[in-house]
Design an enzyme around this catalytic site. Structure first.
Site, PDB file in Angstrom:
ATOM      1  N   CYS A  33       0.793  -1.230   0.000  1.00 42.49           N
ATOM      2  CA  CYS A  33       0.000   0.000   0.000  1.00 42.49           C
ATOM      3  C   CYS A  33       0.826   1.282   0.000  1.00 42.49           C
ATOM      4  O   CYS A  33       0.259   2.372  -0.069  1.00 42.49           O
ATOM      5  CB  CYS A  33      -0.954  -0.001   1.193  1.00 42.49           C
ATOM      6  N   GLU A  90      -1.912   4.989  13.950  1.00 47.15           N
ATOM      7  CA  GLU A  90      -1.808   6.261  13.243  1.00 47.15           C
ATOM      8  C   GLU A  90      -2.253   7.415  14.118  1.00 47.15           C
ATOM      9  O   GLU A  90      -1.665   8.502  14.079  1.00 47.15           O
ATOM     10  CB  GLU A  90      -2.617   6.233  11.947  1.00 47.15           C
ATOM     11  N   HIS A  92      -9.995   1.657  -0.038  1.00 42.60           N
ATOM     12  CA  HIS A  92      -8.530   1.581  -0.004  1.00 42.60           C
ATOM     13  C   HIS A  92      -8.061   1.049  -1.345  1.00 42.60           C
ATOM     14  O   HIS A  92      -8.305  -0.111  -1.686  1.00 42.60           O
ATOM     15  CB  HIS A  92      -8.085   0.660   1.134  1.00 42.60           C
ATOM     16  N   PHE A 125       1.940  -3.208   4.428  1.00 45.56           N
ATOM     17  CA  PHE A 125       2.369  -4.463   5.022  1.00 45.56           C
ATOM     18  C   PHE A 125       3.898  -4.491   5.121  1.00 45.56           C
ATOM     19  O   PHE A 125       4.609  -3.944   4.282  1.00 45.56           O
ATOM     20  CB  PHE A 125       1.913  -5.641   4.161  1.00 45.56           C
TER      21      PHE A 125
END
Length: 411
Positions: free
Chosen positions: A169, A305, A328, A396
Site C-alpha cells: 500500500c 496512526e 482503499h 504491510f
C-alpha cells in the site's frame, strides 16, 4: 538545495469508484474529482457479489469504459494497464511536450501497483483447470508485477528508465522518491509517476481472510470501525524541476518491519516517515495546513496512526481519511491521495481552500488520541496564500512513506 527539494508536478488523475443507476462516482479527471472530493460523497462505494463466497462486500470499482491497449501491446492486455491508460491519457500532452524538449530517452517512468493483472491470471487459471490448457491470448506479462511501468513506457513511446515499485500500500507513494532520485542523479529530466490497482478476488479474499474487510462501509477512526473497503483507481503525474502551481517539498520513508501484516502498534514507523518528510521539506509540524490520513478503518491502523499523528502534530492540525469515499486503493493509494493534496492546494481547482471532509459515523473512539477531523465545509484560513500539506501511506511489512506537497514557496 531548494531547487533539488522542490520538484514540480503536473497532474490529471483518473479516480473513479463504482456506480450504477443514479449513483454519483467520485469522478474521472481533475474537475470531477475535486467537486466530489470537497463535497464528500460515499455513493461510489456499493455492495458487489463475487469477491467473497457467500456475502457481498462494498467496493469502489471503475465502471467507465477503459481505453484499449495500443496496437502491438496486446501481450500486456489487462484491466490494470488499461486503467493506468485512463490516467496517462490525461497527461499525455505534457508528457509529449517533455519528450520533445528533453528527448524520449530523458523521460523516465516509475509507477506503483500491488495487483498488476492478477484478475486476468485468475481467469486464466480457472480456464486451465477446466480445460487443461491456457486460454488463447493469455500472456504472463499481463500479471507480472513489473509490467505496469514497462507497458506505460511502451504506450507513451518513452525510452528512459522504467520500473515498477511494488511495496503493497505504499507503492505509488514511494515512486515520488524514486523519481526524485532519478532527476537528482542526472538520469532523467522528467519522470512519469503514479500508480494503478484493480479489483480482483485474490486481494479482496486475502484481506477477508485477515478479517480486515468491513461488513459495511469503512468507518475510519470510529469506535465502531471494523475494517476496510477495497477500491480500484489510477493517478498520474509528470515530475520535473520546472516551476509549477504545486511542488513536491519533502518525502520521508521508513521500514519498521514490525510484522508481515500488522503495523507497529505504537506507530513508530509511521511517525518516523512523517517526521522525515517534514525534515526533508525544512518544515515544522505547525507549517502543515492539512494531513491526508492513511485511515483505513482497521482497528490496528487507526490506533497506531492516531498515536503517531498526536505525537507529531498534536490535536489541532486538520486531517481526514479519504478512503471513506474511494475505498482503499492499495498500491494506487499513495498516488491517488497525493492527487487529492494536489487538488486541495491548486488554486484553480480549489479557489475557496476547501479541505476533504472526514466521512464517518461521528462516534469517537475514547482509546484513540483526539484528532481535528474535518467536516464538509472545512477550509483553509487563507485559501490563496502559501500552504503545505502531508499525505502518508503505511503498508504491510512496515513499509511507510509520507509526502509533503506545497504551493507558493515555504508557508
Amino acid at each position: 538545495m531548494a531547487d533539488d527539494r522542490e520538484l514540480s508536478s503536473h497532474l490529471q488523475g483518473a479516480l473513479r469508484p463504482a456506480r450504477d443507476g443514479a449513483r454519483h462516482p467520485i469522478g474521472t479527471g481533475a474537475a470531477a474529482v475535486a467537486d466530489a472530493l470537497f463535497s464528500g460523497t460515499r455513493a461510489g462505494l456499493v455492495p458487489r457479489e463475487g469477491f467473497i463466497p457467500g456475502r457481498p462486500v462494498h467496493v469502489g470499482a471503475v465502471d467507465d469504459a477503459l481505453p484499449p491497449v495500443p496496437d502491438g501491446l496486446e501481450a500486456w492486455e489487462s484491466r490494470n494497464n488499461r486503467l493506468m491508460l485512463l490516467a496517462l491519457d490525461q497527461i499525455a500532452g505534457a508528457v509529449e511536450d517533455a519528450a520533445r524538449r528533453f528527448g524520449r530517452h530523458r523521460v523516465a517512468v516509475v509507477l506503483g501497483t500491488s495487483t498488476a493483472g492478477i484478475a486476468e491470471g485468475e481467469v486464466a487459471f480457472a480456464v486451465r483447470e477446466r480445460d487443461g490448457a491456457w486460454p488463447t491470448g493469455f500472456d504472463y506479462r499481463q500479471q507480472e508485477t513489473g509490467s505496469l511501468a514497462d507497458f506505460a513506457a511502451r504506450a507513451l513511446r518513452l525510452t528512459g528508465p522504467a520500473y515498477t515499485v511494488a511495496t503493497a500500500c505504499s507503492s505509488s507513494g514511494k515512486v515520488f522518491g524514486s523519481a526524485r532520485r532519478l532527476i537528482r542523479a542526472g538520469l532523467a529530466d522528467a519522470v512519469v509517476v503514479g500508480g494503478a490497482d484493480t479489483l480482483c478476488r485474490m486481494t479482496v479474499g486475502g484481506f477477508a481472510s485477515l478479517e480486515a474487510v468491513s461488513a459495511g462501509l469503512c468507518n475510519p477512526f470510529s469506535a465502531n470501525r471494523d475494517g476496510i473497503n477495497i477500491g480500484e483507481a489510477a493517478a498520474a503525474f509528470l515530475m520535473t524541476r520546472e516551476p509549477a502551481e504545486v511542488s513536491l517539498l519533502g518525502l520521508g520513508e521508513s521500514s519498521d518491519a514490525h510484522h508481515v501484516s500488522a503495523p507497529d502498534p505504537e506507530g513508530r514507523g509511521a511517525l518516523a516517515a512523517m517526521a522525515a518528510a517534514l525534515d526533508d521539506a525544512g518544515l515544522s509540524p505547525r507549517d502543515i495546513a492539512y494531513v491526508n490520513l492513511h485511515g483505513t478503518g482497521t482497528p490496528l491502523n487507526d490506533s497506531m496512526e492516531g498515536k503517531a499523528m498526536s505525537a507529531l502534530f498534536g490535536t489541532g492540525t486538520p486531517c481526514s481519511s479519504t478512503k471513506a469515499m474511494t475505498g482503499h486503493t492499495l498500491g494506487a493509494a499513495g498516488a491517488c491521495e497525493a492527487a487529492f493534496l494536489w487538488l486541495t492546494l491548486h488554486r484553480g481547482h480549489n479557489p475557496d481552500g476547501r479541505l476533504p471532509p472526514h466521512l464517518w459515523d461521528g462516534v469517537a473512539d475514547p482509546a484513540l488520541p483526539p484528532l481535528a477531523l474535518t467536516v464538509t465545509g472545512t477550509a483553509l484560513t487563507d485559501p490563496r496564500g502559501p500552504a503545505a500539506m502531508l499525505s502518508s501511506s503505511f503498508a504491510f511489512g512496515g513499509s511507510n512513506v509520507a509526502l509533503v506537497l506545497g504551493r507558493g514557496g515555504q508557508p
